[in-house]
Design a protein around this motif. Structure first.
Motif, PDB file in Angstrom:
ATOM      1  N   GLY A   1     -49.037  63.795  27.721  1.00 45.23           N
ATOM      2  CA  GLY A   1     -49.709  64.600  26.702  1.00 45.23           C
ATOM      3  C   GLY A   1     -50.113  65.959  27.226  1.00 45.23           C
ATOM      4  O   GLY A   1     -49.965  66.982  26.524  1.00 45.23           O
TER       5      GLY A   1
ATOM      6  N   ASN B   1     -49.964  60.450  23.459  1.00 40.10           N
ATOM      7  CA  ASN B   1     -50.880  59.921  24.469  1.00 40.10           C
ATOM      8  C   ASN B   1     -50.821  58.396  24.542  1.00 40.10           C
ATOM      9  O   ASN B   1     -50.859  57.813  25.633  1.00 40.10           O
TER      10      ASN B   1
ATOM     11  N   HIS C   1     -51.495  60.020  29.105  1.00 40.33           N
ATOM     12  CA  HIS C   1     -52.183  61.312  28.994  1.00 40.33           C
ATOM     13  C   HIS C   1     -51.530  62.393  29.856  1.00 40.33           C
ATOM     14  O   HIS C   1     -51.618  63.577  29.528  1.00 40.33           O
TER      15      HIS C   1
END
Length: 390
Positions: free
Chosen positions: A239, A231, A236
């Motif tokens: 991720g 991340n 993100h």
């Protein structure tokens, strides 16, 4: 009364009468004013037909009383009472001397098909709607002039079918929305796996199945290695992509009767019935290595599941006394049992992490005592096993 037992009782009180039962109770009162009018105005009915109307009123009273006593009608009960109610409406319409009054009563034939559409199987709804259409058409064209009969028949069909169609469409739409909301509430929106709320009923069935089969449950916690770094360095969105591919890799390896869920963050849970640890976790490790650009660590805990007696009360995974039946095996604390198993797997996961990651660590947990409750008969036990395998 405990707070949990009170929650178990409350839904039963609220659902004593369903929509069909309430509709039958309220709509059945339509025959009572006819009797009062017939007594006050003798010319309202055809000569000599008052005893027939009294018989219809008696049937109506019996219908209301039976519905109040039963609460929620079965499909067969509703079909019988609904058919009798429609026949009563048709007879009442035929007994009325004034044609305009007869047509007004005929419109009540639309009530039963509409109620059927709100909560009955399609075959029941179709059969009652068809019967209502036939009765409505027959009453509408009775005594009408040749030209008016077609208009009256069309109006009768519309009066019966349109409300039933509208309610059936609303019911279908509501069921679709409810199913969608249930899916959203029980699954993780990112990976499509079960969330904690969605997996609890399946965990309960799995524990019962393991107890009946005299096997162990194996709980595996799968945690993505160095996920915070993913991340922080890649964002993100990347991720989320990692979590999705890991979830797919896990789902491809587990058997169909296992429970697979995302617990939150980068942690996944696999729970299954097995006589011994079967090496599934090694397959998961390899699947993640080959299809993802991360690795995972897995903590595994195994515990035998044994039947729990009703006398053993009040400990995790045990039963509590049901205030309705006095039984000590009706309320099951699935969450406490699951937390205990997950905690054991989490200890093993910590060992895997501290030993270098990208590996499996194992732990043995004390046996789980699980109350079988009402699944004590042979038929019920087979049903538990069947549901667990589906």
């Amino acid at each position: 009364m405990t707070r949990r037992a009170d929650r178990r009782l409350r839904p039963e009180r609220e659902s004593h009468f369903d929509t069909r039962s309430k509709g039958v109770i309220f709509s059945a009162g339509g025959a009572l004013p006819l009797l009062l009018i017939a007594v006050l105005e003798p010319t309202f009915l055809r000569p000599g037909t008052l005893p027939i109307l009294v018989g219809i009123v008696v049937f109506t009273v019996v219908t209301v009383g039976f519905t109040v006593r039963v609460g929620t009608l079965t499909d067969r009960q509703f079909t019988v009472l609904g058919s009798g109610g429609m026949l009563g409406v048709a007879v009442c319409a035929f007994l009325i001397a004034d044609p305009s009054g007869a047509r007004a009563v005929t419109a009540m034939l639309a009530v039963v098909p509409a109620l059927a559409a709100s909560g009955s199987p399609r075959r029941v709804t179709l059969s009652l709607t068809g019967a209502a259409v036939i009765l409505a058409v027959a009453l509408s064209i009775n005594g009408a002039e040749e030209v008016v009969r077609y208009v009256a028949a069309g109006a009768a069909v519309t009066t019966v079918i349109v409300p039933a169609l509208l309610i059936a469409a609303m019911r279908t739409s509501l069921e679709s929305v409810t199913e969608r909301l249930e899916t959203l509430a029980n699954t993780d929106p990112l990976t499509g796996l079960l969330n904690r709320r969605g997996m609890l009923p399946k965990v309960e069935a799995l524990l019962a199945r393991a107890c009946l089969a005299q096997k162990a449950v194996v709980v595996s916690l799968v945690d993505v290695d160095h996920f915070k770094a993913v991340n922080d360095t890649r964002g993100h969105a990347a991720g989320d992509g990692v979590l999705t591919t890991v979830a797919e890799a896990i789902a491809r390896q587990v058997p169909s009767d296992a429970v697979v869920a995302r617990l939150g963050g980068e942690e996944f849970l696999v729970l299954r019935v097995a006589a011994t640890v079967t090496g599934l976790e090694e397959h998961i490790l390899e699947a993640v290595r080959s299809s993802c650009d991360v690795t995972v660590s897995i903590g595994v805990a195994q515990a035998d599941v044994r039947p729990r007696s009703a006398e053993a009360d009040g400990r995790p995974g045990s039963a509590e006394t049901d205030v309705r039946t006095g039984s000590a095996e009706a309320v099951v604390d699935v969450e406490t049992t699951l937390d205990r198993l997950t905690y054991a797997a989490d200890r093993a996961l910590y060992t895997a992490k501290t030993s270098g990651r990208d590996r499996v660590a194992f732990a043995l947990e004390d046996p789980v005592e699980w109350p079988l409750g009402e699944a004590s008969s042979r038929r019920d036990r087979l049903e538990v096993l069947r549901r667990g395998a589906s």
